[in-house]
Design a protein around this motif. Structure first.
Motif, PDB file in Angstrom:
ATOM      1  N   GLY A 255       0.824  -1.214   0.000  1.00  0.00           N
ATOM      2  CA  GLY A 255       0.000   0.000   0.000  1.00  0.00           C
ATOM      3  C   GLY A 255       0.848   1.250   0.000  1.00  0.00           C
ATOM      4  N   GLY A 256       1.860   1.275  -0.849  1.00  0.00           N
ATOM      5  CA  GLY A 256       2.769   2.411  -0.884  1.00  0.00           C
ATOM      6  C   GLY A 256       2.124   3.650  -1.497  1.00  0.00           C
ATOM      7  N   PRO A 257       2.864   4.752  -1.453  1.00  0.00           N
ATOM      8  CA  PRO A 257       4.185   4.924  -0.816  1.00  0.00           C
ATOM      9  C   PRO A 257       4.067   5.149   0.702  1.00  0.00           C
ATOM     10  CG  PRO A 257       3.510   6.959  -1.877  1.00  0.00           C
ATOM     11  CD  PRO A 257       2.432   5.950  -2.179  1.00  0.00           C
ATOM     12  N   ASN A 258       4.914   4.466   1.435  1.00  0.00           N
ATOM     13  CA  ASN A 258       4.978   4.596   2.901  1.00  0.00           C
ATOM     14  C   ASN A 258       3.639   4.316   3.576  1.00  0.00           C
ATOM     15  OD1 ASN A 258       7.711   5.388   2.724  1.00  0.00           O
ATOM     16  ND2 ASN A 258       7.143   7.544   2.452  1.00  0.00           N
ATOM     17  N   GLY A 259       2.908   3.336   3.056  1.00  0.00           N
ATOM     18  CA  GLY A 259       1.635   2.961   3.655  1.00  0.00           C
ATOM     19  C   GLY A 259       0.516   3.952   3.437  1.00  0.00           C
ATOM     20  N   ALA A 260       0.691   4.885   2.503  1.00  0.00           N
ATOM     21  CA  ALA A 260      -0.329   5.921   2.287  1.00  0.00           C
ATOM     22  C   ALA A 260      -1.613   5.350   1.707  1.00  0.00           C
ATOM     23  CB  ALA A 260       0.217   7.014   1.369  1.00  0.00           C
TER      24      ALA A 260
END
Length: 316
Positions: A255-260
């Motif tokens: 769910g990238g970027p960075n879990g966003a």
């Protein structure tokens, strides 16, 4: 035999024959639904109360739920996914459903030419595979080989282009709008069917009172289709909190970027099956699935027992 006895015999209603054929025809669908949906759901709920202890499955009660909400890493991932899921749902409610209602209202205009073509063109994306939709939109929005920068340059708006799928602050909104584009045809068709179901006598009476055009839609048609809008809202809620496929195709399991763009569906996938360096945990995955089930159950129950009872129904 007297006339009174004859009347009593005639008054006894005839027994209706047992309709066993109904059960026969329903049995295949019931068995398939039970095997594919009900039994896995029951097993998932059961598995959330068990865990592997000393190499064996043992009943641990609510321990898995305490771990999910008490472990710093797991709880952070869960609340992030839940927040993203709520935003995902809100965007669909505020963008997809109003657009679907507006499109249905315009397509229901009797004198509109090529209405059948427009309905088909808008509904076709819902029939496409989410893999195809996700891959095509990744190509369109790519800052390297995508056509979006070129198209925006044609209208003098290339300055506004950005790698929306690659920026944490815009990735979730972008994926949500892609989902809106694909599925807006569903609320459109349901509302369109509800509008066609309005009796002509009601509309003719409104026209006699001088209510025409968009005023007729707001004052007459919209109140009559409120039950259909409620059903669409429930379907949107259930579909969004079960979402997984499009996010996985466009942004991957992380769910990238960075879990966003990480939502409950992708979090469940990583936790249950494992991903990259993360080991799969069936019990914790079942726990997340149980929480998702309870969230959906609470939302549907709120509509059925609170909102729907207060909603005014119109019968003809």
């Amino acid at each position: 035999m007297s006339a009174a006895e004859t009347d009593d015999i005639d008054a006894v209603p005839a027994r209706r024959p047992a309709r066993w054929h109904i059960a026969v025809f329903l049995a295949p669908a019931f068995l398939v639904y039970t095997a594919v949906m009900i039994l896995p759901l029951i097993e998932t709920l059961r598995l959330s109360f068990f865990n592997v202890v000393a190499g064996q499955m043992q009943f641990v009660g609510l321990s898995n739920f305490q771990t999910l909400f008490g472990d710093p890493r797991l709880s952070a991932d869960f609340w992030n996914a839940l927040r993203n899921n709520v935003i995902f749902f809100i965007i669909h409610m505020l963008v997809q459903n109003p657009i679907g209602i507006a499109l249905a209202a315009m397509l229901s205009i009797p004198k509109l030419r090529f209405a059948a073509f427009y309905r088909s063109a808008i509904f076709v994306p819902t029939l496409l595979s989410f893999v195809i939709v996700g891959f095509i939109w990744k190509l369109i929005l790519s800052p390297i080989w995508g056509i979006a920068p070129w198209l925006m340059d044609l209208v003098g708006m290339k300055w506004a282009f950005a790698p929306w799928l690659g920026k944490p602050e815009t990735a979730l909104v972008t994926v949500s709008l892609i989902s809106v584009w694909q599925y807006v045809g569903i609320p459109m068709m349901l509302i369109y069917a509800a509008l066609l179901n309005i009796p002509d006598e009601v509309l003719e009476a409104a026209e006699c009172d001088g209510i025409t055009g968009w005023s007729q839609f707001w004052k007459i048609k919209l109140p009559l289709i409120l039950p259909s809008i409620g059903i669409i809202s429930v379907l949107t809620f259930v579909g969004n909190f079960n979402a997984f496929d499009l996010i996985y195709t466009v942004q991957g399991a992380l769910g990238g970027p960075n879990g966003a763009t990480d939502i409950l569906g992708t979090l469940l996938y990583r936790t249950f099956f494992g991903f990259q360096n993360q080991m799969g945990d069936r019990s914790m995955g079942a726990t997340i699935a149980t929480v998702m089930f309870l969230i959906i159950l609470a939302g549907v129950s709120l509509y059925l027992f609170v909102i729907q009872r207060r909603m005014r129904r119109y019968q003809f």
